[in-house]
Design an enzyme around this catalytic site. Structure first.
Site, PDB file in Angstrom:
ATOM      1  N   GLY A 126      -0.807   4.448  -0.185  1.00 37.08           N
ATOM      2  CA  GLY A 126      -1.672   5.603   0.067  1.00 37.08           C
ATOM      3  C   GLY A 126      -1.055   6.410   1.196  1.00 37.08           C
ATOM      4  O   GLY A 126       0.155   6.321   1.453  1.00 37.08           O
ATOM      5  N   ALA A 167      -1.254   6.102   4.420  1.00 35.06           N
ATOM      6  CA  ALA A 167      -0.665   5.305   5.492  1.00 35.06           C
ATOM      7  C   ALA A 167       0.592   4.585   4.997  1.00 35.06           C
ATOM      8  O   ALA A 167       1.663   4.678   5.615  1.00 35.06           O
ATOM      9  CB  ALA A 167      -1.690   4.306   6.027  1.00 35.06           C
ATOM     10  N   ARG A 216     -16.571   6.984  12.537  1.00 34.80           N
ATOM     11  CA  ARG A 216     -15.411   7.879  12.415  1.00 34.80           C
ATOM     12  C   ARG A 216     -15.869   9.318  12.213  1.00 34.80           C
ATOM     13  O   ARG A 216     -16.793   9.574  11.443  1.00 34.80           O
ATOM     14  CB  ARG A 216     -14.542   7.458  11.226  1.00 34.80           C
ATOM     15  CG  ARG A 216     -13.436   8.455  10.946  1.00 34.80           C
ATOM     16  CD  ARG A 216     -12.517   8.008   9.853  1.00 34.80           C
ATOM     17  NE  ARG A 216     -13.064   8.057   8.535  1.00 34.80           N
ATOM     18  CZ  ARG A 216     -13.206   9.163   7.795  1.00 34.80           C
ATOM     19  NH1 ARG A 216     -12.884  10.345   8.283  1.00 34.80           N
ATOM     20  NH2 ARG A 216     -13.690   9.091   6.567  1.00 34.80           N
ATOM     21  N   HIS A 246     -21.916   7.673   4.603  1.00 33.16           N
ATOM     22  CA  HIS A 246     -21.696   9.126   4.630  1.00 33.16           C
ATOM     23  C   HIS A 246     -22.955   9.849   4.157  1.00 33.16           C
ATOM     24  O   HIS A 246     -23.520   9.497   3.120  1.00 33.16           O
ATOM     25  CB  HIS A 246     -20.522   9.460   3.702  1.00 33.16           C
ATOM     26  CG  HIS A 246     -19.982  10.836   3.894  1.00 33.16           C
ATOM     27  ND1 HIS A 246     -20.728  11.976   3.698  1.00 33.16           N
ATOM     28  CD2 HIS A 246     -18.758  11.263   4.266  1.00 33.16           C
ATOM     29  CE1 HIS A 246     -19.971  13.037   3.935  1.00 33.16           C
ATOM     30  NE2 HIS A 246     -18.775  12.625   4.288  1.00 33.16           N
ATOM     31  N   ARG A 287     -21.580  11.859  11.182  1.00 29.90           N
ATOM     32  CA  ARG A 287     -22.140  11.244   9.973  1.00 29.90           C
ATOM     33  C   ARG A 287     -23.222  10.219  10.251  1.00 29.90           C
ATOM     34  O   ARG A 287     -24.218  10.158   9.536  1.00 29.90           O
ATOM     35  CB  ARG A 287     -21.011  10.569   9.203  1.00 29.90           C
ATOM     36  CG  ARG A 287     -20.051  11.587   8.680  1.00 29.90           C
ATOM     37  CD  ARG A 287     -18.862  10.980   8.029  1.00 29.90           C
ATOM     38  NE  ARG A 287     -18.030  12.080   7.545  1.00 29.90           N
ATOM     39  CZ  ARG A 287     -16.833  11.929   7.024  1.00 29.90           C
ATOM     40  NH1 ARG A 287     -16.306  10.722   6.906  1.00 29.90           N
ATOM     41  NH2 ARG A 287     -16.156  12.967   6.600  1.00 29.90           N
ATOM     42  N   GLY A 315       0.842  -1.201   0.000  1.00 28.09           N
ATOM     43  CA  GLY A 315       0.000   0.000   0.000  1.00 28.09           C
ATOM     44  C   GLY A 315       0.867   1.236   0.000  1.00 28.09           C
ATOM     45  O   GLY A 315       1.853   1.324   0.729  1.00 28.09           O
TER      46      GLY A 315
HETATM   47  C1  LIG Z   1     -14.323  10.385  -1.710  1.00 28.10           C
HETATM   48  C2  LIG Z   1     -13.648  10.311  -0.383  1.00 28.10           C
HETATM   49  C3  LIG Z   1     -13.258  11.460   0.267  1.00 28.10           C
HETATM   50  C4  LIG Z   1     -12.633  11.400   1.517  1.00 28.10           C
HETATM   51  N1  LIG Z   1     -12.280  12.563   2.155  1.00 28.10           N
HETATM   52  C5  LIG Z   1     -11.672  12.500   3.362  1.00 28.10           C
HETATM   53  C6  LIG Z   1     -11.291  13.687   4.045  1.00 28.10           C
HETATM   54  O1  LIG Z   1     -11.501  14.790   3.584  1.00 28.10           O
HETATM   55  N2  LIG Z   1     -10.669  13.559   5.243  1.00 28.10           N
HETATM   56  C7  LIG Z   1     -10.406  12.355   5.818  1.00 28.10           C
HETATM   57  O2  LIG Z   1      -9.831  12.308   6.905  1.00 28.10           O
HETATM   58  N3  LIG Z   1     -10.748  11.209   5.170  1.00 28.10           N
HETATM   59  C8  LIG Z   1     -11.359  11.253   3.966  1.00 28.10           C
HETATM   60  N4  LIG Z   1     -11.711  10.090   3.334  1.00 28.10           N
HETATM   61  C9  LIG Z   1     -11.221   8.798   3.859  1.00 28.10           C
HETATM   62  C10 LIG Z   1      -9.745   8.633   3.469  1.00 28.10           C
HETATM   63  O3  LIG Z   1      -9.541   9.110   2.166  1.00 28.10           O
HETATM   64  C11 LIG Z   1      -9.276   7.191   3.531  1.00 28.10           C
HETATM   65  O4  LIG Z   1      -9.687   6.587   4.718  1.00 28.10           O
HETATM   66  C12 LIG Z   1      -7.750   7.143   3.472  1.00 28.10           C
HETATM   67  O5  LIG Z   1      -7.262   7.889   2.383  1.00 28.10           O
HETATM   68  C13 LIG Z   1      -7.258   5.713   3.407  1.00 28.10           C
HETATM   69  O6  LIG Z   1      -5.847   5.748   3.283  1.00 28.10           O
HETATM   70  P1  LIG Z   1      -5.013   4.420   3.321  1.00 28.10           P
HETATM   71  O7  LIG Z   1      -3.597   4.810   3.123  1.00 28.10           O
HETATM   72  O8  LIG Z   1      -5.374   3.644   4.524  1.00 28.10           O
HETATM   73  O9  LIG Z   1      -5.541   3.575   2.060  1.00 28.10           O
HETATM   74  P2  LIG Z   1      -5.621   3.919   0.487  1.00 28.10           P
HETATM   75  O10 LIG Z   1      -5.377   5.327   0.179  1.00 28.10           O
HETATM   76  O11 LIG Z   1      -6.900   3.303   0.025  1.00 28.10           O
HETATM   77  O12 LIG Z   1      -4.422   3.121  -0.106  1.00 28.10           O
HETATM   78  C14 LIG Z   1      -4.439   1.724  -0.227  1.00 28.10           C
HETATM   79  C15 LIG Z   1      -3.162   1.293  -0.893  1.00 28.10           C
HETATM   80  O13 LIG Z   1      -3.071  -0.111  -0.817  1.00 28.10           O
HETATM   81  C16 LIG Z   1      -2.789  -0.662  -2.082  1.00 28.10           C
HETATM   82  N5  LIG Z   1      -3.369  -1.993  -2.104  1.00 28.10           N
HETATM   83  C17 LIG Z   1      -4.598  -2.396  -1.692  1.00 28.10           C
HETATM   84  N6  LIG Z   1      -4.720  -3.721  -1.821  1.00 28.10           N
HETATM   85  C18 LIG Z   1      -3.569  -4.172  -2.328  1.00 28.10           C
HETATM   86  C19 LIG Z   1      -3.094  -5.440  -2.692  1.00 28.10           C
HETATM   87  N7  LIG Z   1      -3.827  -6.542  -2.528  1.00 28.10           N
HETATM   88  N8  LIG Z   1      -1.855  -5.529  -3.219  1.00 28.10           N
HETATM   89  C20 LIG Z   1      -1.075  -4.436  -3.390  1.00 28.10           C
HETATM   90  N9  LIG Z   1      -1.473  -3.205  -3.039  1.00 28.10           N
HETATM   91  C21 LIG Z   1      -2.703  -3.079  -2.516  1.00 28.10           C
HETATM   92  C22 LIG Z   1      -3.376   0.304  -3.075  1.00 28.10           C
HETATM   93  O14 LIG Z   1      -2.715   0.154  -4.303  1.00 28.10           O
HETATM   94  C23 LIG Z   1      -3.063   1.629  -2.367  1.00 28.10           C
HETATM   95  O15 LIG Z   1      -1.741   2.002  -2.653  1.00 28.10           O
HETATM   96  C24 LIG Z   1     -12.379  10.148   2.107  1.00 28.10           C
HETATM   97  C25 LIG Z   1     -12.773   8.979   1.462  1.00 28.10           C
HETATM   98  C26 LIG Z   1     -13.426   9.060   0.235  1.00 28.10           C
HETATM   99  C27 LIG Z   1     -13.914   7.805  -0.387  1.00 28.10           C
END
Ligand SMILES: Cc1cc2nc3c(=O)[nH]c(=O)nc-3n(C[C@H](O)[C@H](O)[C@H](O)COP(=O)(O)OP(=O)(O)OC[C@H]3O[C@@H](n4cnc5c(N)ncnc54)[C@H](O)[C@@H]3O)c2cc1C
Length: 637
Positions: free
Chosen positions: A42, A44, A435, A266, A330, A40
């Site tokens: 993203g 995190a 959340r 949401h 929410r 991942g």
């Molecule tokens: C439209 C929208 C707007 C939002 N706005 C806000 C906001 O304003 N403020 C806020 O606090 N939160 C917001 N959120 C929530 C927030 O965006 C997410 O909770 C957060 O970005 C998740 O981050 P993450 O790093 O955990 O995962 P992600 O950003 O989802 O990243 C996941 C990563 O894992 C990788 N991955 C997944 N499965 C696999 C696999 N099997 N093999 C290899 N790679 C894999 C993907 O390629 C990606 O790189 C929003 C959510 C949405 C849907």
């Protein structure tokens, strides 16, 4: 199974510092001897990989997109919370902690939430140092706005593109480490299994999404930062690629899955417009700073909004919750919207919508100011609906958005498999049963920049994992497992598309385990899901081959996992005989229609253990204790 949360003892304000001091360290020269896999990229995962690379570890980072920049985090709109108190409006670490525990309806671990509030202030400094262009106010300080469940303004933002700007910051930090040779990036590589040797996470199996090649990667520790599972509902605000596969396959290897039924619906999304829609679009919660939510007082009133006078409108959130008004959390807002629509007062063609009206704000502040704050969101809305929200109120309706449930982790963010850490939306940790807005970005970056760099070193120093070989029996077995699933999916000669199954599954989960749940509905879902899953394996048709870029094959594997997860969600929801946060069991509500918790029997984290195909999962409970924020009926009135 006994769940050891490893929560530090002593006063909560000093717990994290004390814990950090007690964690074992690894000498800088020895760090490069350790390999860490981060799945991942993203917020995190990107933050974790960059930070661990900077510390000197050997990091391998994987994502299924073509670039780390395309992680779903890029879509986050409204902002990120931090207890900086720039506005002098009464915020503090303690208040952010309090709001989060209460917002989560007393189903989160106090110590984790306190730490999150503490490190929130560091996140903003880190991001500013990276050049993230947060909005500023006239005096030059970073600007803040309000999000739900808080009476202070603590949300930092970059117009409606906060996630994009934060991810670009993390991405640059990651690229720097890639350039420095501490991180090796594997884009278009999907993790399809976890390798566990001698009870420790020792590697992963990936499939190259461009040519189907299956690879084994071994490491001393594995981090999953693979996002949430909101797409189990098929229609959701998540990016289409978001899925549960990495977490689910780790679950099947022994990682317990916590609170799977805690999902967030949401309130402000563009309503569904047709049967063949495949995606829903969020209208950020930040819009509720200035937009007023209303419906006609009279059921069935189909007049256009501008013909409905002030006296004929019901600003139901302001009426029911005068203290928080349109900025109630929410879960509360979504339920209230559902209620008015169930009463026949919903607007739009389907009646499944309410107005989010900016007329007052435009009158008060002028179009220019509103455009500065939300211009890109208004433009997105107009492109999708063909209506101009500067002139007519937006129509919004709740949709699946975020998942509080996820793999169980202890205070060190380690799962029940030693050496497997889980960060960001993929873990269950900090948000309880609901959340608060703008807290996901905060948690993902807290986990990646400020927590895992400490806790993973402690594991490596204490466990001294012996590097397992790629020839280990467990690695070969995992490869065979992945190949078998792929073959099984491709060999089918059925007639239905993967999407048709996903749509049908999503509707079952939405209808029976969505915004409202009850015993009869959950039991019905538990009879429908297994038979649909059986049909999936008999009748799905996956076109193309393994040795090419085959998105229908990718999707099929993910949907297969959603089927199993959906069942666990319903089991969890049925088992939790109470309402809390987003888990609204219709049998358990107050006379005013609010969630009624049962702290005596359900003040715990429900963590489920996989027991094998066709076997019921086993439940372990982590009791929750509240020494600082005492559980009470949440009130936003
Ligand atoms: C439209 C929208 C707007 C939002 N706005 C806000 C906001 O304003 N403020 C806020 O606090 N939160 C917001 N959120 C929530 C927030 O965006 C997410 O909770 C957060 O970005 C998740 O981050 P993450 O790093 O955990 O995962 P992600 O950003 O989802 O990243 C996941 C990563 O894992 C990788 N991955 C997944 N499965 C696999 C696999 N099997 N093999 C290899 N790679 C894999 C993907 O390629 C990606 O790189 C929003 C959510 C949405 C849907």
């Amino acid at each position: 199974m006994e769940l050891l949360s490893n929560v530090p003892t002593g006063p909560i304000e000093q717990a994290w510092d004390k814990h950090k001091f007690e964690l074992k360290l690894i000498n800088p020269a020895n760090k490069r001897k350790y390999n860490i896999i981060v799945v991942g990229s993203g917020l995190a995962g990107g933050a974790a990989a960059a930070s661990l690379g900077e510390l000197g570890y050997n990091v391998q980072c994987f994502c299924f997109q073509d670039s780390p920049r395309r992680a779903h985090s890029i879509a986050a709109q409204g902002g990120i919370n931090a207890a900086k108190n720039y506005h002098n409006d009464g915020d503090s670490v303690y208040r952010l902690f309090y709001d989060t525990v209460k917002g989560g309806d007393f189903r989160a671990r106090e110590s984790n939430v306190y730490r999150l509030a503490q490190v929130s202030v560091n996140i903003i400094d880190q991001c500013v140092a990276q050049g993230v262009p947060f909005a500023r106010e006239y005096g030059g300080l970073l600007d803040n706005r309000s999000f739900g469940g808080a009476q202070v303004s603590r949300t930092f933002y970059a117009r409606g593109q906060t996630g994009q700007q934060l991810l670009l910051g993390a991405y640059q930090a990651l690229e720097r480490q890639i350039g420095a040779g501490t991180v090796k990036m594997y884009p278009r590589a999907e993790m399809l299994d976890l390798i566990v040797v001698d009870g420790k996470a020792s590697g992963i199996v990936t499939r190259d999404l461009l040519n189907g090649k299956i690879d084994v990667h071994m490491a001393d520790a594995v981090i999953l930062a693979t996002g949430g599972y909101g797409n189990v509902f098929y229609l959701s605000t998540n990016a289409k690629g978001c899925n549960v596969t990495a977490s689910w396959r780790a679950h099947k290897r022994g990682a317990l899955f916590a609170n799977p039924c805690f999902t967030q619906i949401h309130p402000t999304c563009i309503p569904v417009s047709g049967d063949y829609q495949s995606k829903l679009t969020l209208m950020s919660e930040s819009l509720r700073n200035d937009g007023r939510v209303w419906v006609p007082k009279k059921a069935g009133d189909k007049r256009p909004p501008n013909q409905i006078t002030e006296e004929e409108r019901d600003y139901f959130l302001e009426r029911r919750y005068p203290s928080f008004g349109n900025l109630v959390p929410r879960d509360i807002a979504s339920r209230a919207i559902k209620q008015v629509c169930d009463e026949g007062r919903g607007v739009g063609e389907t009646g499944l919508g309410v107005y989010l009206d900016f007329a007052d704000a435009i009158k008060r502040l002028g179009i220019q100011k509103i455009a500065e704050r939300y211009g890109n969101l208004f433009e997105m809305y107009e492109r999708i609906t063909g209506e101009n929200p500067y002139e007519v109120p937006m129509r919004i309706y709740p949709a699946s958005h975020y998942t509080m449930g996820g793999l169980w982790v202890d205070y060190n963010l380690m799962s029940t498999i030693p050496g497997l850490f889980v960060l960001g939306e993929a873990n269950f940790s900090d948000h309880g049963a609901n959340r608060l807005g703008a807290s996901a970005l905060m948690q993902g970056l807290a986990d990646g920049y400020f927590i895992i760099p400490y806790t993973i070193g402690n594991y490596l120093a204490a466990a001294k994992p012996a590097k397992a070989s790629a020839d280990a029996r467990e690695a070969k077995e995992a490869v065979a497992n992945v190949s078998n699933i792929t073959k099984k999916l491709l060999n089918g000669t059925g007639k239905r598309t993967v999407d048709s199954f996903h749509r049908e599954l999503g509707k079952i989960v939405w209808d029976y385990c969505g915004m409202a749940r009850n015993e009869a509905g959950l039991k019905k879902a538990l009879s429908l899901i297994p038979s649909l899953r059986e049909e999936f394996w008999k009748n799905v048709r996956v076109l193309g081959s393994n040795e090419e870029f085959n998105q229908s094959l990718e999707k099929a594997g993910r949907v297969a996992d959603f089927f199993e997860l959906a069942e666990l969600m319903c089991i969890d929801a049925l088992d939790r005989d109470e309402s809390c946060g987003g888990h609204f069991r219709e049998e358990y509500q107050t006379p005013e229609g609010e969630a009624r918790r049962d702290d005596e029997h359900f003040s715990y984290v429900a963590a489920w253990e996989y027991k094998g195909q066709g076997q019921p999962p086993a439940l372990s409970k982590e009791p929750l204790t509240f020494n600082y924020v005492h559980p009470s009926q949440r009130s936003y009135k």
